[in-house]
Motif scaffolding. Structure first.
Motif, PDB file in Angstrom:
ATOM      1  N   THR A 167      -0.256  -4.155   8.222  1.00  0.00           N
ATOM      2  CA  THR A 167      -0.139  -3.200   9.333  1.00  0.00           C
ATOM      3  C   THR A 167       0.038  -3.913  10.667  1.00  0.00           C
ATOM      4  OG1 THR A 167      -2.559  -3.087   9.521  1.00  0.00           O
ATOM      5  CG2 THR A 167      -1.486  -1.419   8.151  1.00  0.00           C
ATOM      6  N   GLN A 168       0.389  -5.181  10.636  1.00  0.00           N
ATOM      7  CA  GLN A 168       0.601  -5.939  11.872  1.00  0.00           C
ATOM      8  C   GLN A 168       2.079  -5.961  12.242  1.00  0.00           C
ATOM      9  OE1 GLN A 168      -1.104  -9.829  11.308  1.00  0.00           O
ATOM     10  NE2 GLN A 168      -3.156  -9.020  10.873  1.00  0.00           N
ATOM     11  N   ALA A 169       2.347  -6.256  13.530  1.00  0.00           N
ATOM     12  CA  ALA A 169       3.725  -6.435  14.031  1.00  0.00           C
ATOM     13  C   ALA A 169       4.623  -5.229  13.750  1.00  0.00           C
ATOM     14  CB  ALA A 169       4.345  -7.706  13.428  1.00  0.00           C
ATOM     15  N   GLY A 170       4.054  -4.012  13.793  1.00  0.00           N
ATOM     16  CA  GLY A 170       4.870  -2.816  13.615  1.00  0.00           C
ATOM     17  C   GLY A 170       5.010  -2.358  12.178  1.00  0.00           C
ATOM     18  N   LYS A 171       4.427  -3.101  11.225  1.00  0.00           N
ATOM     19  CA  LYS A 171       4.498  -2.693   9.814  1.00  0.00           C
ATOM     20  C   LYS A 171       3.561  -1.511   9.569  1.00  0.00           C
ATOM     21  CE  LYS A 171       3.792  -6.988   8.746  1.00  0.00           C
ATOM     22  NZ  LYS A 171       3.511  -8.255   8.053  1.00  0.00           N
ATOM     23  N   THR A 172       3.899  -0.676   8.583  1.00  0.00           N
ATOM     24  CA  THR A 172       3.124   0.544   8.337  1.00  0.00           C
ATOM     25  C   THR A 172       2.393   0.512   7.004  1.00  0.00           C
ATOM     26  OG1 THR A 172       5.125   1.610   7.455  1.00  0.00           O
ATOM     27  CG2 THR A 172       4.622   1.961   9.786  1.00  0.00           C
ATOM     28  N   GLY A 173       2.225  -0.670   6.420  1.00  0.00           N
ATOM     29  CA  GLY A 173       1.443  -0.796   5.203  1.00  0.00           C
ATOM     30  C   GLY A 173       2.287  -0.959   3.950  1.00  0.00           C
ATOM     31  N   CYS A 174       1.656  -1.492   2.899  1.00  0.00           N
ATOM     32  CA  CYS A 174       2.307  -1.694   1.602  1.00  0.00           C
ATOM     33  C   CYS A 174       2.704  -0.339   1.006  1.00  0.00           C
ATOM     34  CB  CYS A 174       1.353  -2.387   0.626  1.00  0.00           C
ATOM     35  SG  CYS A 174       0.671  -3.952   1.210  1.00  0.00           S
ATOM     36  N   GLY A 175       3.610  -0.388   0.028  1.00  0.00           N
ATOM     37  CA  GLY A 175       3.989   0.837  -0.684  1.00  0.00           C
ATOM     38  C   GLY A 175       5.385   1.334  -0.382  1.00  0.00           C
ATOM     39  N   PHE A 176       6.151   0.597   0.438  1.00  0.00           N
ATOM     40  CA  PHE A 176       7.508   1.033   0.758  1.00  0.00           C
ATOM     41  C   PHE A 176       8.398   0.999  -0.490  1.00  0.00           C
ATOM     42  CE2 PHE A 176      11.927   0.091   1.775  1.00  0.00           C
ATOM     43  CZ  PHE A 176      12.226   1.022   2.745  1.00  0.00           C
ATOM     44  N   VAL A 177       9.157   2.069  -0.690  1.00  0.00           N
ATOM     45  CA  VAL A 177      10.161   2.127  -1.757  1.00  0.00           C
ATOM     46  C   VAL A 177      11.441   2.689  -1.152  1.00  0.00           C
ATOM     47  CG1 VAL A 177      10.784   3.082  -4.004  1.00  0.00           C
ATOM     48  CG2 VAL A 177       8.398   2.523  -3.540  1.00  0.00           C
ATOM     49  N   SER A 178      12.526   1.947  -1.269  1.00  0.00           N
ATOM     50  CA  SER A 178      13.799   2.370  -0.700  1.00  0.00           C
ATOM     51  C   SER A 178      14.415   3.523  -1.500  1.00  0.00           C
ATOM     52  CB  SER A 178      14.763   1.175  -0.700  1.00  0.00           C
ATOM     53  OG  SER A 178      16.084   1.593  -0.460  1.00  0.00           O
ATOM     54  N   LYS A 179      15.069   4.441  -0.813  1.00  0.00           N
ATOM     55  CA  LYS A 179      15.778   5.529  -1.495  1.00  0.00           C
ATOM     56  C   LYS A 179      16.863   4.971  -2.401  1.00  0.00           C
ATOM     57  CE  LYS A 179      14.994   8.949   2.157  1.00  0.00           C
ATOM     58  NZ  LYS A 179      15.614   9.783   3.210  1.00  0.00           N
ATOM     59  N   ARG A 180      17.448   3.867  -1.987  1.00  0.00           N
ATOM     60  CA  ARG A 180      18.498   3.246  -2.803  1.00  0.00           C
ATOM     61  C   ARG A 180      17.910   2.730  -4.117  1.00  0.00           C
ATOM     62  NH1 ARG A 180      23.605   1.903  -2.035  1.00  0.00           N
ATOM     63  NH2 ARG A 180      23.440   2.732   0.065  1.00  0.00           N
TER      64      ARG A 180
END
Length: 274
Positions: free
Chosen positions: A251-264
């Motif tokens: 959550t540092q440097a503008g990140k919003t946390g683990c768990g991102f999954v791209s629509k692609r």
């Protein structure tokens, strides 16, 4: 055999004494890796020095391998613990000296001292260097972060601690990156696995990780782009744009946390089921 027995005895004595010194309890299943200096010890198990830990951080007060972002949590007092029972680091082999100017014991231009046991990985650009050892550029570091002012591999979340001036250090002695062969250009990265700047916020992607985007092999380094956690060696693909991150720095440097999954990534997974 006598040497192994001596180290085992010292590690056991250290284990008993250390549990009384505070900090979290050790995971006993890591006992076989205590004091061997091979960097095989996992987070939560005992260490005699940073050389034991895969994370490069042996935290006080008792000597426990820790993620750099969590080095002061749960009663820990930070990286840098060295037990009196720790074996002395073996000198590097004479046949494989480090590149010129890749020397090491103390940082010549400020920042923390280098761990001399990493001398063999300085300047080879293979991403094998552990946190706390010298680097000529980010290509040397497993963490993907070579921090100034002197060039030391660092966890991204700790890049400005202990006198460090942030990731991005490149030494004049660093070998020039080899240009990608023209024939490989079409297969360099999946569509939309661009690189250079994050398109939806968060830190910029490290473009040298383009080849690892979307392959799901878990080889992407911290700072490289990801379509899902399956790409990242750290197991954390952080939003808002999809960047491999240390869990402690998610959550540092503008990140919003683990768990991102791209629509692609989701779309491609659906197509593979048809």
């Amino acid at each position: 055999m006598k040497s192994f027995t001596a180290i085992s005895f010292l590690a056991f004595a250290s284990y008993v004494a250390a549990q009384a010194n505070g900090g979290p309890a050790f995971d006993p299943s890591g006992a076989k890796n205590v004091g061997n200096g091979q960097g095989l010890q996992f987070i939560g198990a005992q260490c005699l020095s940073a050389a034991d830990c895969g994370s490069g951080c042996c935290a006080g007060p008792s000597g426990i391998c820790s993620g750099v972002g969590a080095q002061t949590q749960a009663g820990k007092t930070g990286c840098g613990f060295v037990s009196g029972a720790a074996p002395a680091a073996a000198p590097p082999a004479a046949a494989a000296p480090p590149p010129a100017a890749a020397v090491a014991g103390t940082a010549s231009a400020g920042g923390p001292p280098f761990d001399p046991s990493g001398a063999k990985n300085v300047g080879n650009g293979q991403g094998l260097q552990f946190i706390g050892a010298q680097c000529l550029s980010a290509a040397d570091c497993g963490s993907g972060c070579c921090a100034g002012p002197s060039g030391i591999c660092s966890g991204v979340g700790a890049q400005t601690q202990a006198g460090k001036t942030g990731c991005g250090f490149v030494s004049g002695a660093a070998p020039a990156a080899a240009p990608a062969p023209a024939a490989a250009a079409p297969a360099a990265a999946p569509a939309a696995a661009v690189a250079g700047t994050a398109s939806a916020g968060g830190p910029a992607f490290d473009p040298s990780g383009a080849k690892n985007v979307g392959n799901g092999n878990g080889v992407q380094f911290i700072g490289g782009q990801c379509l899902s956690a399956a790409d990242c060696g750290s197991g954390c693909c952080a939003g808002p744009s999809g960047i491999c991150s240390g869990v402690g720095a998610q959550t540092q440097a503008g990140k919003t946390g683990c768990g991102f999954v791209s629509k692609r990534f989701i779309s491609r997974s659906r197509r593979s089921l048809l």
